[in-house]
Design an enzyme around this catalytic site. Structure first.
Site, PDB file in Angstrom:
ATOM      1  N   ASN C  81       0.820  -1.203   0.000  1.00 15.64           N
ATOM      2  CA  ASN C  81       0.000   0.000   0.000  1.00 15.64           C
ATOM      3  C   ASN C  81       0.855   1.254   0.000  1.00 15.64           C
ATOM      4  OD1 ASN C  81      -2.864  -0.983   0.414  1.00 15.64           O
ATOM      5  ND2 ASN C  81      -1.798  -2.016   2.094  1.00 15.64           N
ATOM      6  N   CYS C 141       7.691   8.293   7.801  1.00 17.44           N
ATOM      7  CA  CYS C 141       7.257   9.166   6.704  1.00 17.44           C
ATOM      8  C   CYS C 141       8.493   9.742   6.017  1.00 17.44           C
ATOM      9  CB  CYS C 141       6.433  10.343   7.216  1.00 17.44           C
ATOM     10  SG  CYS C 141       5.436  10.028   8.671  1.00 17.44           S
ATOM     11  N   GLY C 228       0.722  -7.605   6.333  1.00 17.05           N
ATOM     12  CA  GLY C 228      -0.011  -8.867   6.270  1.00 17.05           C
ATOM     13  C   GLY C 228       0.835 -10.038   6.745  1.00 17.05           C
TER      14      GLY C 228
HETATM   15  C1  LIG Z   1      -3.320   0.841   4.470  1.00 16.02           C
HETATM   16  C2  LIG Z   1      -2.305   1.031   5.570  1.00 16.02           C
HETATM   17  C3  LIG Z   1      -2.067   2.297   6.096  1.00 16.02           C
HETATM   18  C4  LIG Z   1      -1.141   2.502   7.111  1.00 16.02           C
HETATM   19  N1  LIG Z   1      -0.962   3.739   7.641  1.00 16.02           N
HETATM   20  C5  LIG Z   1      -0.112   3.914   8.705  1.00 16.02           C
HETATM   21  C6  LIG Z   1       0.005   5.169   9.368  1.00 16.02           C
HETATM   22  O1  LIG Z   1      -0.676   6.142   9.036  1.00 16.02           O
HETATM   23  N2  LIG Z   1       0.894   5.283  10.389  1.00 16.02           N
HETATM   24  C7  LIG Z   1       1.645   4.225  10.809  1.00 16.02           C
HETATM   25  O2  LIG Z   1       2.425   4.365  11.735  1.00 16.02           O
HETATM   26  N3  LIG Z   1       1.534   3.006  10.226  1.00 16.02           N
HETATM   27  C8  LIG Z   1       0.662   2.828   9.188  1.00 16.02           C
HETATM   28  N4  LIG Z   1       0.538   1.576   8.608  1.00 16.02           N
HETATM   29  C9  LIG Z   1       1.345   0.452   9.109  1.00 16.02           C
HETATM   30  C10 LIG Z   1       0.561  -0.428  10.068  1.00 16.02           C
HETATM   31  O3  LIG Z   1       0.156   0.288  11.189  1.00 16.02           O
HETATM   32  C11 LIG Z   1       1.388  -1.644  10.502  1.00 16.02           C
HETATM   33  O4  LIG Z   1       2.545  -1.175  11.151  1.00 16.02           O
HETATM   34  C12 LIG Z   1       1.790  -2.532   9.338  1.00 16.02           C
HETATM   35  O5  LIG Z   1       0.737  -2.625   8.415  1.00 16.02           O
HETATM   36  C13 LIG Z   1       2.208  -3.936   9.776  1.00 16.02           C
HETATM   37  O6  LIG Z   1       1.162  -4.602  10.428  1.00 16.02           O
HETATM   38  P1  LIG Z   1       0.157  -5.641   9.715  1.00 16.02           P
HETATM   39  O7  LIG Z   1       0.993  -6.658   9.016  1.00 16.02           O
HETATM   40  O8  LIG Z   1      -0.681  -6.187  10.803  1.00 16.02           O
HETATM   41  O9  LIG Z   1      -0.644  -4.847   8.727  1.00 16.02           O
HETATM   42  C14 LIG Z   1      -0.402   1.384   7.596  1.00 16.02           C
HETATM   43  C15 LIG Z   1      -0.644   0.114   7.064  1.00 16.02           C
HETATM   44  C16 LIG Z   1      -1.573  -0.086   6.070  1.00 16.02           C
HETATM   45  C17 LIG Z   1      -1.803  -1.476   5.544  1.00 16.02           C
END
Ligand SMILES: Cc1cc2nc3c(=O)[nH]c(=O)nc-3n(C[C@H](O)[C@H](O)[C@H](O)COP(=O)(O)O)c2cc1C
Ligand SMILES: Cc1cc2nc3c(=O)[nH]c(=O)nc-3n(C[C@H](O)[C@H](O)[C@H](O)COP(=O)(O)OP(=O)(O)OC[C@H]3O[C@@H](n4cnc5c(N)ncnc54)[C@H](O)[C@@H]3O)c2cc1C
Ligand SMILES: Cc1cc2nc3c(=O)[nH]c(=O)nc-3n(C[C@H](O)[C@H](O)[C@H](O)COP(=O)(O)OP(=O)(O)OC[C@H]3O[C@@H](n4cnc5c(N)ncnc54)[C@H](O)[C@@H]3O)c2cc1C
Ligand SMILES: Cc1cc2nc3c(=O)[nH]c(=O)nc-3n(C[C@H](O)[C@H](O)[C@H](O)COP(=O)(O)O)c2cc1C
Ligand code: FES
Ligand code: FES
Lengths: 271, 315, 315, 271
Positions: C81, C141, C228
């Protein structure tokens, strides 16, 4: 999208002089033998014809999140049907236990080295728990021979899930469960006969490491030859990844192709 | 749905789309990834000379025994492995694996491991006159000259090593990059400026699994390297970034390839060729299948196929 | 096999195993991961106050419009993403999302985004007196003060930023680490030494996909963040390594969690709590399911549950 | 392993006042309508009862390597059966096309905003290719109304895969394929009637972006109101990830919850 399949068949492979590839075969039945223990049969003429005692097959989950091979000793063979007997311990075995006749499953094998059963001998098959299945195949193969006597010595936690399968193949079948003792208890009981029998005794064993070591030391003290079939986590099962090692006197060796059968001498278990 | 007709991958085949990788012609753009190929094992399953190339298991000066078992754990759409580079040493390799592979007609990329700069230099010296077609320097091994970190994480240490190796051999030298770095393009540039002829990427990602029955790590080394489909988008992004930074260096794309389609994505990202690793562990004939699948995809993409044949890349 | 009895996740529930994260009590150890939770969306599916905490979408000083579409591509057992941190800005957040969440009784971790140090400082200033329970500084960021690289990749730049933010607020401050670095433990140490109360990890891995029909990247930003199940072993290793390096700092484990079992692995690696991200995108009630599954697993592990309740960790 | 399931049911959710969760439902049939175009029906009383025109459902692959939602406009509803019509373009649609009655599929929905069909009007439903399915649902809903006239204007590449489904619902059904022209060709043909009809005309449209823009400009020149249903790659489909954006005069908005229906004014398509 690709329009042709480049997944080969056993027939193509063997015609070209190669080993059969991973292939999809038919499950012919799954039966629960005891709490958490199942017998799954599938149809594969190549494995049925070639599987030697202690050789194993890789089964693979249908779930692509769970890619790794699941190795199981071949337990017995009838016609072109192959049986494995396994305990449900994790994802793959849970999935396999829920299969039904008519389902498909991916297999590779037979893999690994066999017990050496070339000699004219009294084979004592000492198995513990889910180490028993490969010994069933050993009994099956040896039962066809005139020059071999087979005694089975099986230790179970509780339910005697494999006795029915070994009965037709053993000259003598002993079994015990934890309420009564273990395989050493049984070996002690037959020690006298082993000493006094006409044929030289060879122990073929498979089971938990602790049991194998106990058997090894029991046998060493009585100068009885042993062969052990080991287990280790596998990456490929056919010798290419060097993931499945066991420490031997010749260094780290692969359980999947240098084994799974090792002697106590190789393992440095001689006291 | 009917099953598709199964093509015979064992039949002699005249590959339609070769590729040039740092001056070495590969029959097709698909090789095996180091550590997932041993002739004694894979040779039972198909004619390994059918592949674009084979990258052999990392060899060191002397035999290495690697890590104790368990060395592997499953992870979602992948595995975590910590073999610790067990190998019988370069001398054995030179009289066993390599001559056998060359006798079969394989194009061989010899992967080199070392725990310090001297190690690498000694192995490369022994390989300099060997029939190996390319050398692939695995700079992801933990390195004592470099405080236990791998040389592949530090551009200065890497330059130092590659400059030294460059003096020892004229063979096409591939440097295999680790993705476990902040700036892979910077590392790539250091490798190229100090003499690498080609880059391969990616090696595995650092990962681990814990057994919830015991609360303890599954593999003895605690952490290991993640490979398999899970790492595919990461490998692809590494190739893309390095291709953007270095338009001319040959690149071998690796990571999560298990189909012709995935191989093709690497070629579109700018790779000259690819290698198949983890997929071959669970499907021994996977590399050859991928090569055939890619061939059909390249039939439909003559412009890309032409570029590869000439040693050019899509980007 | 019969289907299992479906427990009612909507029924009022007295959570049996809370956790303390940097002095803040979470009802249970499972939160949502930033960027995958918006009250207006998730609130339709369940009572969000049932979760251990919710980490909200990164907020910036002014509204950000993010990247153009397409922003997402599928990858094996995950997605890539590149939202580009689109958000309506901190002022809107303070009058909309945050008060609504607090009114519902949720424990709120406010995720903070910035393109330069001043950005972060301004947002944190506005949040300093807000009812947010914790602030989570997303240092992944792209940062103009830091040449476009994220602050989270450079320990010096990170120390500088966190020291500055520390002076602005006494709220528990979580620093969210990126895995796209050579040495995550070094970055973690810099964050802690400059004032972080807690660390969360991992943010997404850099990855990409290419459309083989066009040969071009699928997402407009070319590369994006992989999340994921695919990233699970990588996140777990990061938590392990940081826990080994910093025995006392509270850690929130993130990455690939889609079951109580996977959450538990993070706790065994040394996390105080976890957050569920991508899993919630495809199964809206996933975080609450994971919390319930974990509760049963903790019932069987009183020693671990006790430690968490006290603010201690397994390692 | 976990012994209880915490995957909720629609009944539990709605009883508690929440929206139904992702759930597994029964496929009741899959039929090929044209080369590469299929109609899949599944049983879900909630969607059947609530799906409004242009609302969509997420379908999910059984293969966990392919996790992302696959959004499809609800095409029609009969009893508790819901139909979607789709073209095979990638992994998920290929999988769905091979399903059979009795298979299970995971769904979420209905999702998104509906076309606004509140007015007493002559609705002209202009669809192109796989933009047609949501318009079938619009015709179905409008056909039950006394105060609405429905004309359908469908453009196909070649096979007219949806004509049979819209026939019962449209006052007038026009269709064309590429050999003859496109939807603008048809609109030109009926322009006179649209101008002179008694009810005000509203165009509801869905299809390729290029077609929508052509319809928009055609309608703008004739002062005809339009509503467009858009498509964008989605991460969640329910508004939580901000992945599915479209540029509007009010900034980037979510196709999944702010849309999929947008007016030309919102999109800044007014010339
Ligand atoms: C669509 C999307 C948007 C995200 N936006 C942010 C964000 O604004 N700030 C942040 O710290 N992490 C953001 N992340 C990262 C997630 O918080 C997380 O650290 C990452 O997806 C790994 O976890 P997961 O495998 O459970 O998704 C985002 C992840 C996704 C998928
Ligand atoms: C040569 C050999 C023969 C075997 N024969 C039998 C047999 O006849 N009957 C039987 O019940 N079991 C046997 N095992 C053990 C059997 O392979 C594992 O119990 C099984 O792989 C567990 O799979 P799972 O998916 O249920 O477990 P998971 O924990 O989900 O498996 C994850 C990964 O770890 C591996 N793994 C987990 N436990 C073991 C283990 N104890 N040994 C090796 N790999 C493991 C799995 O193969 C898989 O790759 C044998 C193992 C080996 C090496
Ligand atoms: C609101 C909405 C309604 C739709 N209604 C219909 C319909 O009624 N009939 C129909 O045939 N198609 C419809 N589509 C397009 C449909 O969602 C895609 O064709 C489908 O998701 C492709 O899935 P795949 O697995 O075959 O392709 P893959 O390429 O394997 O999919 C990979 C990922 O990309 C996404 N993706 C790929 N192409 C598209 C696309 N064109 N639009 C959105 N996402 C895409 C998939 O959803 C998936 O997440 C609709 C899209 C949206 C956004
Ligand atoms: C079991 C195993 C052993 C490996 N050994 C080596 C090695 O010796 N040298 C090396 O450069 N890479 C080694 N690798 C990394 C692979 O060559 C490859 O870079 C990585 O696995 C990613 O590709 P994949 O996803 O296709 O497996 C090994 C990988 C695996 C799985
Ligand atoms: S499992 Fe791969 S070498 Fe034994
Ligand atoms: S798809 Fe997630 S907000 Fe629209």
């Amino acid at each position: 999208m690709t329009t042709a399949s480049f997944i080969p068949t056993t027939a193509q492979a063997t015609a070209a002089g190669y080993y059969p590839p991973r292939r999809t075969v038919e499950v012919t039945g799954v039966r629960q033998l005891a709490q958490g223990v199942f017998r799954l049969t599938f149809r594969d003429a190549f494995i049925a014809e070639h599987a030697k005692p202690a050789q194993f097959v890789n089964l693979y989950s249908h779930n692509p999140l769970h890619m790794s091979p699941r190795p199981f000793g071949v337990a017995d063979v009838h016609g072109d049907e192959v049986a494995v007997i396994f305990a449900v311990v994790g994802y793959g075995t849970d999935e396999f236990s829920r299969m039904q006749a008519g389902d498909r499953i991916d297999v590779l094998g037979p893999l690994g080295k066999s017990y050496d059963v070339g000699a004219d001998a009294h084979y004592v098959l000492v198995g513990g728990g889910l180490g028993i299945p490969p010994l069933l195949r050993a009994a099956q193969v040896l039962s066809a021979r005139e020059d071999a006597t087979v005694t089975t010595v099986f230790g179970y936690r509780n339910e005697h899930f494999a006795d029915e399968f070994v009965a037709p193949f053993a000259d003598r079948a002993l079994a015990i469960d934890e309420s009564e003792g273990n395989v050493i208890t049984l070996l002690e009981r037959i020690e006298h006969e082993l000493r006094t029998g006409q044929r030289p005794v060879t122990i073929l064993s498979c089971g938990p490491l602790q049991m194998l070591k106990a058997v090894s030391s029991w046998a060493a003290n009585r100068d009885i030859a042993c062969q052990f079939s080991l287990e280790e986590r596998m990456g490929c099962g056919y010798g290419t990844c060097v993931v499945c090692v066991v420490d031997t006197v010749d260094g780290r060796q692969k359980v999947c192709v240098d084994g799974p059968v090792f002697t106590p001498e190789q393992l440095g278990w001689t006291e | 749905m009917n099953e598709q007709a199964s093509m015979d991958i064992y039949a002699p085949h005249a590959w339609r789309h070769g590729t040039m990788v740092a001056g070495v012609r590969w029959k097709n753009p698909v090789g095996t990834a180091s550590g997932t190929f041993q002739l004694a094992a894979v040779g039972n399953f198909y004619d390994v000379a059918q592949l674009g190339a084979v990258s052999t298991k990392g060899v060191s000066t002397v035999p290495w025994e690697g890590n104790p078992a368990p060395r592997t754990a499953e992870s979602p759409a992948g595995t975590v492995n910590a073999v610790g580079l067990q190998n019988p040493g370069v001398d054995t390799y030179l009289v066993d694996e390599l001559p056998k592979l060359k006798a079969l007609g394989a194009t061989v990329v010899t992967n080199v491991a070392g725990h310090c700069d001297d190690d690498y230099a000694q192995v490369v010296e022994k390989l300099a006159d060997s029939p190996a077609d390319m050398l692939e320097i695995n700079v992801s091994c933990p390195n004592v000259s470099h405080g236990g970190m791998s040389v592949g994480t530090d551009p200065v240490a890497l330059s130092h090593l590659i400059e030294r190796l460059r003096k020892i051999t004229d063979k096409p030298m591939v440097v295999k990059l680790t993705p476990n770095v902040t700036d892979i393009a910077g590392i790539a540039r250091a490798a190229v400026e100090s003499g690498a002829d080609c880059l391969s990427m990616i090696n595995t990602l650092v990962g681990m699994r814990i057994d919830i029955r015991t609360g303890e790590p599954i593999i003895s080394n605690v952490t290991g390297g993640v490979s398999g489909p899970a790492v595919f988008p990461v490998g692809l992004a590494c190739v893309w970034k390095v291709r953007q930074a270095l338009p001319d260096i040959p690149i071998i794309g690796i990571g999560g390839i298990d189909s012709g389609e995935k191989a093709l994505e690497y070629l579109y990202a700018g790779a000259n060729a690819v290698e198949v690793g983890g997929a071959a562990l669970v499907e021994p004939t996977a590399p050859l299948r991928v090569a055939h699948e890619l061939e059909l995809l390249l039939d439909a993409r003559p412009e890309l196929a032409d570029k590869l044949a000439k040693g050019d890349t899509w980007r």
